[in-house]
Each structure stands twice: as C-alpha cells, then as structure tokens.
Scaffold this active site. Sequence first.
Site, short mmCIF file in Angstrom:
data_model
loop_
_atom_site.label_atom_id
_atom_site.label_comp_id
_atom_site.label_asym_id
_atom_site.label_seq_id
_atom_site.Cartn_x
_atom_site.Cartn_y
_atom_site.Cartn_z
N GLU A 91 13.68 -11.10 -9.31
CA GLU A 91 13.74 -11.46 -7.72
C GLU A 91 12.77 -12.35 -7.26
O GLU A 91 11.88 -12.68 -7.80
CB GLU A 91 13.47 -10.17 -7.35
CG GLU A 91 12.01 -9.63 -7.57
CD GLU A 91 11.82 -8.06 -7.12
OE1 GLU A 91 12.31 -7.35 -7.58
OE2 GLU A 91 10.84 -7.95 -6.39
N CYS A 111 6.82 -8.41 -17.64
CA CYS A 111 5.43 -9.34 -17.70
C CYS A 111 4.71 -8.36 -18.79
O CYS A 111 4.65 -7.33 -18.93
CB CYS A 111 4.66 -9.05 -16.34
SG CYS A 111 2.89 -9.62 -16.48
N CYS A 118 1.41 -2.42 -11.14
CA CYS A 118 2.53 -3.24 -10.78
C CYS A 118 3.97 -2.74 -11.39
O CYS A 118 3.85 -2.63 -12.49
CB CYS A 118 1.81 -4.47 -11.35
SG CYS A 118 3.26 -6.00 -11.24
N GLY A 158 5.92 -11.53 -13.25
CA GLY A 158 5.47 -12.36 -14.62
C GLY A 158 3.92 -12.94 -14.37
O GLY A 158 3.46 -12.98 -13.10
N SER A 190 -0.53 -17.90 -9.06
CA SER A 190 -1.32 -16.65 -8.97
C SER A 190 -1.55 -16.13 -10.41
O SER A 190 -0.66 -15.96 -11.11
CB SER A 190 -1.03 -15.43 -8.05
OG SER A 190 -1.58 -14.33 -8.59
N SER A 214 -6.52 -13.13 -9.83
CA SER A 214 -6.35 -11.49 -9.48
C SER A 214 -7.72 -11.07 -10.03
O SER A 214 -7.95 -10.92 -11.30
CB SER A 214 -5.34 -11.15 -9.96
OG SER A 214 -4.09 -11.30 -9.31
N HIS A 216 -9.45 -7.71 -8.61
CA HIS A 216 -9.24 -6.41 -8.56
C HIS A 216 -10.41 -5.39 -8.83
O HIS A 216 -10.47 -4.12 -8.48
CB HIS A 216 -8.23 -5.84 -9.45
CG HIS A 216 -6.98 -6.59 -9.05
ND1 HIS A 216 -6.67 -7.18 -7.79
CD2 HIS A 216 -5.79 -6.93 -9.69
CE1 HIS A 216 -5.46 -7.87 -7.73
NE2 HIS A 216 -4.90 -7.74 -8.87
N CYS A 333 6.41 -7.66 -5.01
CA CYS A 333 7.54 -8.37 -5.93
C CYS A 333 7.65 -7.58 -7.24
O CYS A 333 6.72 -7.08 -7.91
CB CYS A 333 6.99 -9.68 -6.25
SG CYS A 333 8.17 -11.00 -5.74
N1 SAH Z 1 0.83 -12.00 -12.66
C1 SAH Z 1 0.20 -12.68 -11.64
C2 SAH Z 1 1.09 -13.04 -10.48
C3 SAH Z 1 2.03 -12.18 -9.84
S1 SAH Z 1 1.33 -10.71 -9.15
C4 SAH Z 1 -1.10 -11.96 -11.22
O1 SAH Z 1 -1.25 -10.76 -11.60
O2 SAH Z 1 -1.93 -12.48 -10.45
C5 SAH Z 1 0.72 -11.15 -7.82
C6 SAH Z 1 -0.31 -10.46 -6.90
O3 SAH Z 1 0.23 -9.11 -6.52
C7 SAH Z 1 -1.60 -9.93 -7.85
O4 SAH Z 1 -2.60 -10.04 -7.39
C8 SAH Z 1 -1.19 -8.60 -8.35
O5 SAH Z 1 -2.16 -7.71 -8.77
C9 SAH Z 1 -0.56 -8.07 -7.05
N2 SAH Z 1 0.11 -6.81 -7.15
C10 SAH Z 1 0.94 -6.48 -8.11
N3 SAH Z 1 1.57 -5.24 -7.89
C11 SAH Z 1 1.01 -4.67 -6.60
C12 SAH Z 1 0.85 -3.57 -5.86
N4 SAH Z 1 1.73 -2.54 -6.13
N5 SAH Z 1 0.26 -3.59 -4.72
C13 SAH Z 1 -0.67 -4.49 -4.34
N6 SAH Z 1 -0.62 -5.67 -5.08
C14 SAH Z 1 -0.09 -5.79 -6.19
FE1 SF4 Z 2 2.10 -9.02 -14.96
FE2 SF4 Z 2 0.78 -9.87 -12.35
FE3 SF4 Z 2 1.94 -7.47 -12.53
FE4 SF4 Z 2 -0.43 -7.58 -13.73
S1 SF4 Z 2 0.23 -7.91 -11.70
S2 SF4 Z 2 1.81 -6.83 -14.55
S3 SF4 Z 2 -0.07 -9.65 -14.61
S4 SF4 Z 2 2.87 -9.69 -12.78
#
Ligand code: SAH
Ligand code: SF4
Length: 344
Positions: A91, A111, A118, A158, A190, A214, A216, A333
């Site tokens: 997506e 991923c 996530c 991813g 990211s 990221s 966190h 996403c």
């Molecule tokens: N894999 C990479 C990029 C994709 S995720 C990464 O982890 O950085 C993009 C961002 O969305 C990341 O900071 C991730 O931690 C955050 N993210 C993923 N799922 C989320 C959720 N359910 N609520 C808030 N942020 C989220």
């Molecule tokens: Fe993968 Fe980023 Fe999601 Fe973590 S937050 S599972 S690294 S897409």
Amino acid sequence: MKSLYSLNLKEAEGIMESLEAPKYRAAQLLRWLYRVHVRSWDELKNIPKDLRDKLAEKYFLASLELAEEYENAKNPTTKYLFKTHDGHFLESVLIRQGDRKTVCVSTQLGCRVRCPFCASGKSGFFRNLTAGEIIEQIAWIVRKSHCQITNVVFMGMGEPLDNFDEVMKALEILTAPWGFEMGGRKITVSTSGVPEKIYEFVKRTDGRIRLSVSLHSPFDETRSRLIPYNRKYPLKALLATLYKIHEDLKRDITFEYTLIDGMNDSEEDAKAVAKIARPLQAKINLIPYNPIREITWKAPSEEKMKHFRSILEKEKVRSTFRKTAGQEVEGACGQLRLDRVTRR
Ligand code: SAH
Ligand code: SF4
C-alpha cells in the site's frame, strides 16, 4: 521479467543499443515513464511499433495493479492498495496538505524488523520490492489523482535500509534530470536503525536526501521491546554512527518518536531524549501511537503529550507534532494490507 519502471538512463541506453535502436530512444522512453507515467504500450506514441514489440517481449511496461483505493472524506488522504505480479499486496498513501502533496511509499512486502506496534511486520516478510515497484507506486498515484507530487516519504511498509540497493535505485530515478527531477530535500527515508547502512546511505546520497531515524525510546530495554533490531544494533552503536554522520558529513537528522501511553512518555524519557538529540542538533518528530487491531496499547492523553513536548522545549530541542489525521496515516501505513491479508 523486469519492469521498465526500474531503468536508469544508462540501462535504457544499453537496451536500445542491444535492440539496435538509436540512443535517443532511451531518453524518449524514460520521458514516457517518469513524466507521463504511461501504463500501456500504445501510449508510447513516438516509439516505433516494432521497437515497442521488441521491448514487450522482455519487459513489463508496468507491473502493479491497483486493487483498491480508499478516499477518506474527513482526511485529505487517499490510500491505495496495489497487487504485485506475483499476487502480493502493498500500500501507499497520498497526503494532501495545501500545496504540499506527499506520497508515502512501501519498500518491502512485510518487514523483517517486526516491531510489535506496527502493522507491517505482523503478517511476516515475503520479499523486497524492486525499484520499479517503488517508483510505480508514485507513478500510479500521480496518474490517478492528477496531483503534482511535491514530497515522497519512505515510511510505508518495510525497512528501507534492509532493501538498500533497490531503494538507492529508486532515489536515483526520483532525483535524476531524466527521472522525476525532484529535489533531495523533498524526499525522506525513515529507518528503524541499521548503523552501517545509515552511514553508507548518507555518504552515497551526499546527505541530499532527508534521513529520519525511529528512536521511540532513549533506553535500550524499552527500545528493544519496541524495535527488535535494537538487540542487534543497540543505541550505543546507532548513536555512535549518528554522531559520526553529524561530525564527518555535517548532516541534519530527524528522530521519529511514537508516543505510547506508559511505555515511553515519562519525564525521564523526555529528558533522556533531549540528551541524545541536543549534541546532534536533531529535531524530534512526535507521533501519537495509532492503535492497531492486535494490540491494546494506546496513545498518551493530549495533556501528557504536550508535557513531553514542553520538556523537550525546555531542554532546547526542537520538535514537531504529527497531529493532523492526514499525517497520522503515515504511521498507519501497513494496516490496509494487514486488513486484506487477515480477511483472506
Ligand atoms: N521501517 C521504517 C519506515 C516505516 S515505518 C521505520 O521503522 O522507521 C514509519 C514510521 O511509522 C516509523 O517511525 C514507525 O515506528 C512508525 N509507526 C509504525 N506503526 C505505527 C503506529 N501504529 N503508530 C504510530 N507510529 C507507527
Ligand atoms: Fe518495520 Fe518500520 Fe514497521 Fe518496525 S516500524 S515493523 S521497522 S516498517
């Protein structure tokens, strides 16, 4: 078969040479792909039919099918669910905010990092996306929405740095004069943090592409819980790399920080985040946790999030709040695909 959407100029010229066509056909072909975003062979108007036929024997013109499109009436966002030629779903999201039109792309099917909060890691990992599949997401969206795209964020499904070569190729196509000709500062990648790849990424892109890491949590124990890669690449290694980038390459870094109630939102957390960010002059992008179906965590209250931010401010660390519904979708996403996969 490969998709034409993954070609750079040199490769396109090589193909034309092998098909005994004049070299200038390469630039013509790339214009159709990266400016017009064609989806059928007969759209390639100034390319002779016999050359099109020869190309069609070896290449897909395009390989993604648009499976579903979700317009959100309240948010200025549209989600697109695509199907790959081998039957997987991925997506992308289009976020409209005034003049700014951002596409959020996926880089992998699933991923490997498997962060528990996530949706992307939840249904396993199938394969990397090719550069062509990454570029096609943007081409499809421009075509479908009639929007002039101003920004691209690699924040979909991813871990981009786990698919390094294809992501680098996609970035080449996005920034090249024969490609989308976008400014590097309009593109953000990211990452959950793979230290050696981060350094290589910044070096190879000469710091021209924005990097967002990221974070966190400023503490290994919690960060490992949230981002399992942290066990392999703990904060010390990650931060050493970021300090090196800051010193050697003089590049800005942004941290993403997803706030989860009772997990990483205390005063102690905020102070420790500031301590990490200050020497890097890094900005913190705060994201309220967007609940996914399988997990009971929630975002902190508005008040708690504001308090967290005020501590960063007091510590002289810049931060932004990703607060509008349109932007929250970036963090969500992967959820659309998860819905699809679990429905089947
Ligand atoms: N894999 C990479 C990029 C994709 S995720 C990464 O982890 O950085 C993009 C961002 O969305 C990341 O900071 C991730 O931690 C955050 N993210 C993923 N799922 C989320 C959720 N359910 N609520 C808030 N942020 C989220
Ligand atoms: Fe993968 Fe980023 Fe999601 Fe973590 S937050 S599972 S690294 S897409």
